[in-house]
Design a protein around this motif. Structure first.
Motif, mmCIF file in Angstrom:
data_model
loop_
_atom_site.group_PDB
_atom_site.id
_atom_site.type_symbol
_atom_site.label_atom_id
_atom_site.label_comp_id
_atom_site.label_asym_id
_atom_site.label_seq_id
_atom_site.Cartn_x
_atom_site.Cartn_y
_atom_site.Cartn_z
ATOM 1 N N PHE A 6 -1.030 0.754 -7.734
ATOM 2 C CA PHE A 6 -2.451 0.894 -8.401
ATOM 3 C C PHE A 6 -2.425 1.866 -9.629
ATOM 4 O O PHE A 6 -2.606 1.613 -10.813
ATOM 5 C CB PHE A 6 -3.662 1.341 -7.607
ATOM 6 C CG PHE A 6 -4.729 1.552 -8.223
ATOM 7 C CD1 PHE A 6 -5.662 0.520 -8.684
ATOM 8 C CD2 PHE A 6 -5.406 2.704 -8.409
ATOM 9 C CE1 PHE A 6 -6.860 0.889 -9.395
ATOM 10 C CE2 PHE A 6 -6.591 3.062 -8.993
ATOM 11 C CZ PHE A 6 -7.121 2.086 -9.485
ATOM 12 N N ILE A 7 -1.662 2.999 -9.195
ATOM 13 C CA ILE A 7 -1.513 3.833 -10.305
ATOM 14 C C ILE A 7 0.018 4.109 -10.729
ATOM 15 O O ILE A 7 0.805 4.211 -9.825
ATOM 16 C CB ILE A 7 -1.815 5.233 -9.873
ATOM 17 C CG1 ILE A 7 -3.387 5.364 -9.268
ATOM 18 C CG2 ILE A 7 -1.655 6.507 -10.945
ATOM 19 C CD1 ILE A 7 -3.634 6.763 -8.750
ATOM 20 N N LEU A 33 -2.534 11.119 -15.350
ATOM 21 C CA LEU A 33 -3.605 11.894 -14.741
ATOM 22 C C LEU A 33 -3.514 13.269 -14.531
ATOM 23 O O LEU A 33 -4.283 14.236 -14.536
ATOM 24 C CB LEU A 33 -4.046 11.097 -13.496
ATOM 25 C CG LEU A 33 -5.372 11.410 -12.758
ATOM 26 C CD1 LEU A 33 -6.406 11.032 -13.352
ATOM 27 C CD2 LEU A 33 -5.286 10.728 -11.304
ATOM 28 N N GLU A 34 -2.065 13.455 -14.096
ATOM 29 C CA GLU A 34 -1.723 14.900 -14.007
ATOM 30 C C GLU A 34 -1.877 15.715 -15.130
ATOM 31 O O GLU A 34 -2.428 16.882 -15.326
ATOM 32 C CB GLU A 34 -0.246 14.925 -13.357
ATOM 33 C CG GLU A 34 -0.409 14.635 -11.876
ATOM 34 C CD GLU A 34 1.283 14.272 -11.218
ATOM 35 O OE1 GLU A 34 1.099 13.812 -10.451
ATOM 36 O OE2 GLU A 34 2.072 14.604 -12.233
ATOM 37 N N ASP A 59 3.360 2.560 -4.894
ATOM 38 C CA ASP A 59 2.305 3.043 -5.791
ATOM 39 C C ASP A 59 2.162 1.814 -6.802
ATOM 40 O O ASP A 59 2.680 1.846 -8.109
ATOM 41 C CB ASP A 59 2.826 4.218 -6.647
ATOM 42 C CG ASP A 59 2.064 4.956 -7.477
ATOM 43 O OD1 ASP A 59 0.641 4.769 -7.281
ATOM 44 O OD2 ASP A 59 2.183 5.819 -8.221
ATOM 45 N N ARG A 88 0.917 -1.214 -0.040
ATOM 46 C CA ARG A 88 -0.064 -0.092 0.070
ATOM 47 C C ARG A 88 0.877 1.227 0.010
ATOM 48 O O ARG A 88 0.308 2.384 -0.176
ATOM 49 C CB ARG A 88 -0.895 -0.114 1.308
ATOM 50 C CG ARG A 88 -2.182 -0.990 0.874
ATOM 51 C CD ARG A 88 -3.196 -0.778 2.156
ATOM 52 N NE ARG A 88 -3.606 0.387 2.203
ATOM 53 C CZ ARG A 88 -4.470 0.634 3.262
ATOM 54 N NH1 ARG A 88 -4.643 -0.267 4.149
ATOM 55 N NH2 ARG A 88 -4.945 2.012 3.470
ATOM 56 N N GLU A 89 2.126 1.162 0.387
ATOM 57 C CA GLU A 89 2.919 2.279 0.351
ATOM 58 C C GLU A 89 3.565 2.548 -0.782
ATOM 59 O O GLU A 89 3.921 3.545 -1.209
ATOM 60 C CB GLU A 89 3.864 2.177 1.622
ATOM 61 C CG GLU A 89 3.308 2.532 2.977
ATOM 62 C CD GLU A 89 4.391 2.608 3.959
ATOM 63 O OE1 GLU A 89 3.860 2.646 5.206
ATOM 64 O OE2 GLU A 89 5.569 2.486 3.665
ATOM 65 N N ARG A 144 -0.111 7.935 -13.387
ATOM 66 C CA ARG A 144 -0.195 9.126 -12.533
ATOM 67 C C ARG A 144 0.337 10.286 -13.561
ATOM 68 O O ARG A 144 -0.498 11.244 -13.355
ATOM 69 C CB ARG A 144 1.079 8.853 -11.335
ATOM 70 C CG ARG A 144 0.665 8.639 -10.133
ATOM 71 C CD ARG A 144 1.407 9.185 -9.074
ATOM 72 N NE ARG A 144 2.644 9.607 -9.093
ATOM 73 C CZ ARG A 144 3.803 8.916 -9.116
ATOM 74 N NH1 ARG A 144 3.900 7.891 -8.639
ATOM 75 N NH2 ARG A 144 4.738 9.824 -9.160
#
Lengths: 199, 521
Positions: B8-9, B17-18, B6, B3-4, B14
């Motif tokens: 998923f993205i 998306l940005e 990245d 979870r720490e 990323r």
């Protein structure tokens, strides 16, 4: 001015958060205090020795320490001498400035779907904590949100109350929405629980 | 850790998306059309910069507001939204946008429903087009049109009123014209009206009858252009071949079909102080002339018949007074003297009446010879010597030192004039008064002046002094005897000689009578 000790304590809080939170902080300060206010905030943040940035070079999707997130709110509160109400309001306004929230809201139009997505979204934005919506009763105008595995700082509880209330108001029409934190980890409860009722 | 990290993205996602976020922000900032995104509950969940600028609200205020809160007519907005979700697209609904408590921005709203991948409605795009300026322009135009229409209506009403007034005025003018025409037609005098160019523009029925012509034949023609009327030609000749306003009166004699006499006068036709033409008035004086002639004839006959018996009475009384038939007692003489004097006055009257009759009949024949006026005056002074002495009048004959030219006169008639003037100066004088008779001459005329300091002639009666039988009131009071014919006869005699007679007088201060005679005949 926050004591170094206090700052240190805050920085020790575990967890990461996406950079988008600082964007929403920036938008709010700019709206309320203008460019001069933002500059003042940056100066105060600098005094804490932390490299928290509010300008465009800040990546909204990068990970940043949760402690910075808390520090940002605390420094804002102290810089402008804001009370709980202002922090609550910051939380209320945050979804309105959030690109990601708007994106979710464009496509998820029901409470169930929105909070289901929001729960997913929480995981993608916070490295700790789990957000659930164990109770959604549209007919009774009642919603319960639960945030577990999340020990942070009381200021965030105030912030999230505003945030969740605002999020709810962006989905449903209600003449009045009330939110209460009925359980708080900072007070010894197992999880944070937010009860939302509306008319 | 997972979870720490990245997981998923991905880094690429990323960045995508940005980039997408930046793109959408840039597009939203650029788009000039105000657009917002609305969820099915009617809540604004996003708005571009143009929308925020138009509504003058911050993003934090707009986001989460019901779309109807921004407009004046909430019901209209709700109904519109309903239609959008039903019809999926609705364009150009006019609404009024509110901001800062003012609702005065008129906008055109267009909306289009949004659907998810399953085709479910998930909200709509809401676009606003500010037509407030257009509306203002339209309202201004409408106001202008309304004002103009009102002005036109008022103008129309005024024009109608003017038209009515004009019609009224026209009717009145028509009536007046008909009245005037009726008056002209029925006027007992003949009337011919000319324009400035001398063309006949009107001729009444009496003139038509007198001149034996028809109006239609002479309208818009000058007299000289009318050839068919001998009477009109004669009139023109009487006027001296021109139509001019001189104040003079003329006498027209027409012989066909019967002899008639007309007094002709010319008067200007004036409209608002401008002479726009002339008119000839023909006044039939035939009857008057006839009456005058009969009167004169009667007087002539009567006087003539009286003359003989009066002469006989005169000589009979003379013989008695002279003692040719024996001496008489003083009382008898006195009565006879009075009878004689009365008879003399009768003879004078008869003679005067006969002279007047002859003058009026044109039988006062003038026998012109070259005479010395000085001698005639001397003779008359001698004949009046008894009267002068009786009244103790101081009579002065102021002769010029140079020899006076002779004049071509009828000696008998001029004697009558001088005798009349001197007689008046003596008789209408106070005892001991003064009479002066003098003479002057120039290259053209010889002038005789008779001045007295007698009773004078009142100003209000001076105009009539040369009329037949006229005597002033103060003259009658002084001398009850008198015919009132003397000055009438004098005027006719002097006029017949080509001279002029006039006077100046003031009541109780005396008179100056003058006459001139041409030196050359």
């Amino acid at each position: 001015m926050l004591e170094d000790q206090e700052i240190q304590k805050i920085l020790e809080i575990k967890g990461l958060v996406r950079g988008v939170v600082f964007q929403t902080d920036r938008e709010y300060v700019l709206e309320e205090k203008g460019e001069a206010g933002l500059k003042k905030l940056e100066e105060e943040i600098k005094k804490t020795g932390q490299a928290i940035k509010y300008r465009k070079d800040f990546k909204t999707t990068d990970w940043y320490p949760l402690g910075w997130r808390i520090l940002s709110l605390l420094v804002i509160q102290e810089t402008f001498d804001w009370g709980e109400q202002e922090i609550f309001k910051m939380g209320e306004v945050a979804p309105k400035h959030s690109f990601i929230v708007k994106t979710i809201l464009r496509y998820f139009i029901s409470l169930e779907k929105t909070f289901a997505e929001t729960a997913k979204y929480w995981e993608k934005h916070y490295s700790i904590g789990k957000l659930e919506a164990p109770e959604i009763d549209i007919k009774k105008h009642h919603l319960v949100l639960r945030l577990s595995d999340f020990k942070s700082h009381p200021i965030l509880c105030i912030y999230y109350r505003g945030y969740f209330k605002s999020l709810t108001s962006l989905i449903i029409r209600a003449s009045q929405i009330n939110i209460q934190e009925t359980k708080c980890v900072n007070k010894g409860d197992q999880y944070h629980e937010f009860v939302i009722d509306w008319e | 850790m997972k979870r720490e990290e990245d997981c998923f993205i991905s880094q690429q996602a990323r960045e995508d998306l940005e980039n997408l976020e930046r793109y959408i922000e840039e597009l939203s900032g650029f788009l000039p059309l105000p657009v917002c995104t609305i969820n099915p509950a009617g809540l604004i969940i996003d708005a571009n910069q143009a929308f925020k600028d138009l509504t003058k609200h911050k993003e934090s205020y707009i986001i989460g507001q019901g779309i109807e809160s921004l407009f004046e007519d909430k019901k209209l907005v709700r109904d519109f939204l309903k239609r959008v979700f039903e019809e999926e697209k609705v364009e150009y609904q006019e609404m009024v946008l509110c901001f800062q408590d003012k609702c005065d921005i008129t906008v055109n709203v267009s909306a289009r429903a949004r659907k998810d991948s399953q085709g479910n409605i998930i909200g709509c795009f809401w676009a606003i087009f500010d037509i407030s300026e257009l509306k203002k322009l339209q309202e201004n135009l409408e106001k202008k049109v309304e004002d103009r229409t009102k002005a036109l209506e008022e103008a129309k009403s005024s024009l109608l009123n003017i038209l009515e007034d004009t019609e009224e005025a026209r009717k009145n003018i028509e009536q007046e014209r008909n009245k005037t025409r009726a008056i002209l037609v029925n006027l007992p005098n003949g009337l011919i009206v000319f324009d400035k160019q001398g063309r006949i523009i009107q001729i009444n029925s009496e003139a038509e009858r007198v001149l034996n012509l028809k109006e239609a034949d002479v309208l818009n023609k000058t007299i000289s252009q009318v050839s068919k009327s001998p009477n009109l030609t004669k009139l023109y000749q009487t006027l001296g071949g021109k139509i001019e306003w001189t104040g003079q009166k003329y006498e027209l004699v027409l012989d066909e079909p019967l002899q008639r006499f007309f007094q002709v006068s010319i008067a200007p036709v004036v409209i608002k102080k401008e002479v726009v033409g002339l008119m000839i008035v023909l006044h039939d004086v035939t009857r008057g002339k006839e009456i005058e002639r009969l009167k004169t004839e009667f007087v002539s006959i009567a006087a003539h018949q009286l003359r003989t018996p009066l002469s006989a009475i005169k000589w009979s009384l003379k013989m008695l007074l002279d003692g040719d038939v024996g001496s008489l007692m003083p009382e008898q003489l006195d009565f006879l003297k009075k009878g004689y004097e009365s008879n003399e006055r009768m003879i004078t009257l008869v003679n005067d009446l006969l002279n007047v009759a002859r003058i009026e009949e044109g039988r006062f024949v003038y026998d012109l010879t070259s005479q010395s006026l000085e001698e005639i005056i001397k003779k008359e002074i001698d004949e009046l010597s008894k009267v002068i002495a009786k009244k103790k009048i101081k009579l002065i004959f102021d002769k010029p030192k140079r020899t006076l030219p002779k004049v071509e006169v009828d000696k008998e008639k001029i004697s009558i004039v001088i005798q009349n003037l001197l007689d008046n100066a003596i008789r209408f004088n106070n005892p001991g008064g003064k009479v002066t008779i003098s003479m002057e001459y120039d290259k053209i005329n010889l002038k005789v002046i008779v001045k007295d300091d007698g009773i004078g002639i009142p100003k209000d009666q001076q105009k009539r002094i040369f009329d037949k039988f006229f005597r002033t009131n103060n003259a009658i009071r002084l001398e009850t005897e008198g015919t009132g014919l003397g000055l009438f006869i004098c005027k006719n005699i002097i006029k017949a000689h080509g001279g002029r007679i006039w006077f100046e007088s003031e009541k109780d201060k005396g008179s100056i009578f003058c006459f001139t005679l041409p030196i050359k005949s």
